[in-house]
Design an enzyme around this catalytic site. Structure first.
Site, PDB file in Angstrom:
ATOM      1  N   TYR A   1       0.853  -1.196   0.000  1.00 14.15           N
ATOM      2  CA  TYR A   1       0.000   0.000   0.000  1.00 14.15           C
ATOM      3  C   TYR A   1       0.884   1.240   0.000  1.00 14.15           C
ATOM      4  O   TYR A   1       1.851   1.304   0.754  1.00 14.15           O
ATOM      5  CB  TYR A   1      -0.895   0.016   1.241  1.00 14.15           C
ATOM      6  CG  TYR A   1      -2.300  -0.443   0.932  1.00 14.15           C
ATOM      7  CD1 TYR A   1      -3.035   0.200  -0.054  1.00 14.15           C
ATOM      8  CD2 TYR A   1      -2.890  -1.491   1.631  1.00 14.15           C
ATOM      9  CE1 TYR A   1      -4.323  -0.216  -0.346  1.00 14.15           C
ATOM     10  CE2 TYR A   1      -4.174  -1.901   1.334  1.00 14.15           C
ATOM     11  CZ  TYR A   1      -4.892  -1.258   0.340  1.00 14.15           C
ATOM     12  OH  TYR A   1      -6.161  -1.662   0.054  1.00 14.15           O
TER      13      TYR A   1
ATOM     14  N   THR B   1      -4.018   6.388 -21.730  1.00 17.99           N
ATOM     15  CA  THR B   1      -3.771   5.049 -21.205  1.00 17.99           C
ATOM     16  C   THR B   1      -2.312   4.749 -21.512  1.00 17.99           C
ATOM     17  O   THR B   1      -1.670   5.460 -22.288  1.00 17.99           O
ATOM     18  CB  THR B   1      -4.639   3.989 -21.907  1.00 17.99           C
ATOM     19  OG1 THR B   1      -4.489   4.154 -23.313  1.00 17.99           O
ATOM     20  CG2 THR B   1      -6.095   4.119 -21.540  1.00 17.99           C
TER      21      THR B   1
END
Ligand code: DSN
Length: 419
Positions: A52, A226
């Site tokens: 994380y 993208t």
């Protein structure tokens, strides 16, 4: 390959092997798809997926960020160099996320965006009524003046922009085969006090490889993209800011904590690797070859007098009106060519009178074939096979085409370093 999956999960293993075979033996012409390098794949499967890292390098909410900071900084610095951006956010999970975060960073509810009409090449996230974005923001459209040449009606765009006073003028597309006049977009945006944004998702690799113009050279404020199409990186998104620190701060806040939680660090590592690959001279050759290959296909369809929207292509994709040219719908053409081992997608054409699930056109392009080493000779043959199949449509022709496609695919295997 996948030895652990094979041992532990036979069902998923079977699907993975099926997909590997499909990609190896068929020809991939969906213009938004590509093959990524093995190095990019390794990063996607790395232990970074365990971590994380909410926040940004140097400013995270959790400890243990020595290596995540290094990886994200590498991705940012390489992207800056590739696209001549002063600020970059590499955390968007995909292109839609990048666009959504961009709108929320720059707009208040009810504000207006002037974007390309969807049937003229725009994209779902540019304000299609099926998206929730349209419940919050107001999307107005500009169109091509002439669908046979692709020319945008800039005079009309200026007129509309002056009237509706958009906060954003959005350029960019997912089904438009020409280059835009970036100077005109920027001048209209400046005239009406709008922020200019270009969605470069489809052509990011062409820009990075200098085979297409860089909108930042013409003064665009922001680019969204993208990373997995022509740019040949992992599935993901990115937002680039030309020079405004104020805009960069707003964008960063919108991506995290505005919309996303922990960034996908394995994906960011893969982006860093793909950007390094795109900085190499070989990528310039690749980008140039994509366009040469599309031009070779264009020549075949021209010879057969098939109707290409905008009359042809300057980039990596072609939009073919199969309904007018061959008397077959887009959905039927997609299915027929799939049987021949040629994968592409049905696509609406400008002001299509047919339904989105069975439109008049098909869209296809050369980025993935070019990664496999296809040159003009082979792409010419692919276009000829397509014409044969679309014209005759009988089982014998489809079967023969399938055999030739397989031969072509196997004689141009996905390169070892991309497996
Ligand atoms: N699905 C991508 C494309 O094919 O263009 C973008 O939405």
């Amino acid at each position: 390959m996948y030895e652990h999956i094979e041992r532990e999960d036979a069902e998923v293993y079977a699907a993975l092997i099926g997909e590997e075979k499909r990609q190896a033996e068929g020809l991939e012409l969906i213009p938004s798809e590509n093959y990524v390098s093995r190095a990019v794949k390794e990063a996607m499967a790395s232990s970074l997926t365990n971590k994380y890292a909410e926040g940004y390098p140097g400013k995270r909410y959790y400890g243990g960020q020595e290596f995540t900071d290094a990886v994200e900084t590498l991705a940012i610095e390489r992207a800056k160099k590739l696209f001549k951006a002063k600020y970059v956010n590499v955390q968007p999970l995909g292109g839609a996320n990048a666009n959504i975060a961009m709108y929320f960073a720059l707009l208040e509810p009810g504000d207006t965006v002037l974007g390309m009409d969807l049937s003229h090449g725009g994209h779902l996230t540019h304000g299609h009524p099926v998206t929730y974005l349209t419940k919050i923001f107001n999307f107005e459209r500009y169109k091509m003046k002439n669908v046979e040449t692709g020319e945008i009606d800039y005079a009309e765009m200026r007129k509309v922009a002056k009237k509706i006073k958009p906060k954003i003028i959005l350029a960019g597309f997912s089904a438009y085969p020409r280059e835009l006049d970036y100077k005109k977009f920027v001048s209209i945006a400046r005239e009406v006090g709008a922020i200019s944004v270009m969605d470069i998702a489809h052509i990011a690799g062409l820009i990075a490889g200098k085979a297409a113009k860089n909108p930042f050279d013409y003064g665009f404020d922001i680019m969204t993209t993208t990373t997995h199409k022509t740019l040949r990186g992992p599935r993901g998104g990115m937002i680039l800011i030309r020079e405004s620190e104020e805009l960069a701060k707003k964008i960063n806040k919108a991506v995290f904590p505005g919309f996303q939680g922990g960034p996908h660090m394995h994906q960011i590592a893969a982006k860093a690797i793909a950007f390094a690959e795109a900085l190499r001279p070989s990528f310039k050759k690749y980008a140039k070859q994509i366009i040469l290959n599309t031009k070779a296909m264009e020549k075949v369809f021209k010879k057969h007098k098939a109707r290409m929207l905008t009359g042809g292509s300057d980039n990596h994709l072609i939009l073919l009106d199969v309904w007018t040219s061959f008397g077959i719908s887009g959905a039927d053409a997609e299915a027929l060519l799939d049987r021949a081992g040629i994968t592409l997608n049905k696509n609406a054409i400008a002001d299509d009178t047919r339904k989105p699930m069975d439109p008049s056109g098909i869209r296809f392009g050369t980025p993935a074939l070019t990664t496999r080493g296809f040159k003009q000779r082979e792409t010419t043959r692919v276009a000829e096979i397509m014409v044969e199949v679309l014209t005759k449509r009988d089982d014998k022709t489809v079967k023969r085409a399938r055999q030739e496609v397989k031969r072509l695919a196997l004689s141009h295997p996905i390169p070892e370093s991309f497996l």
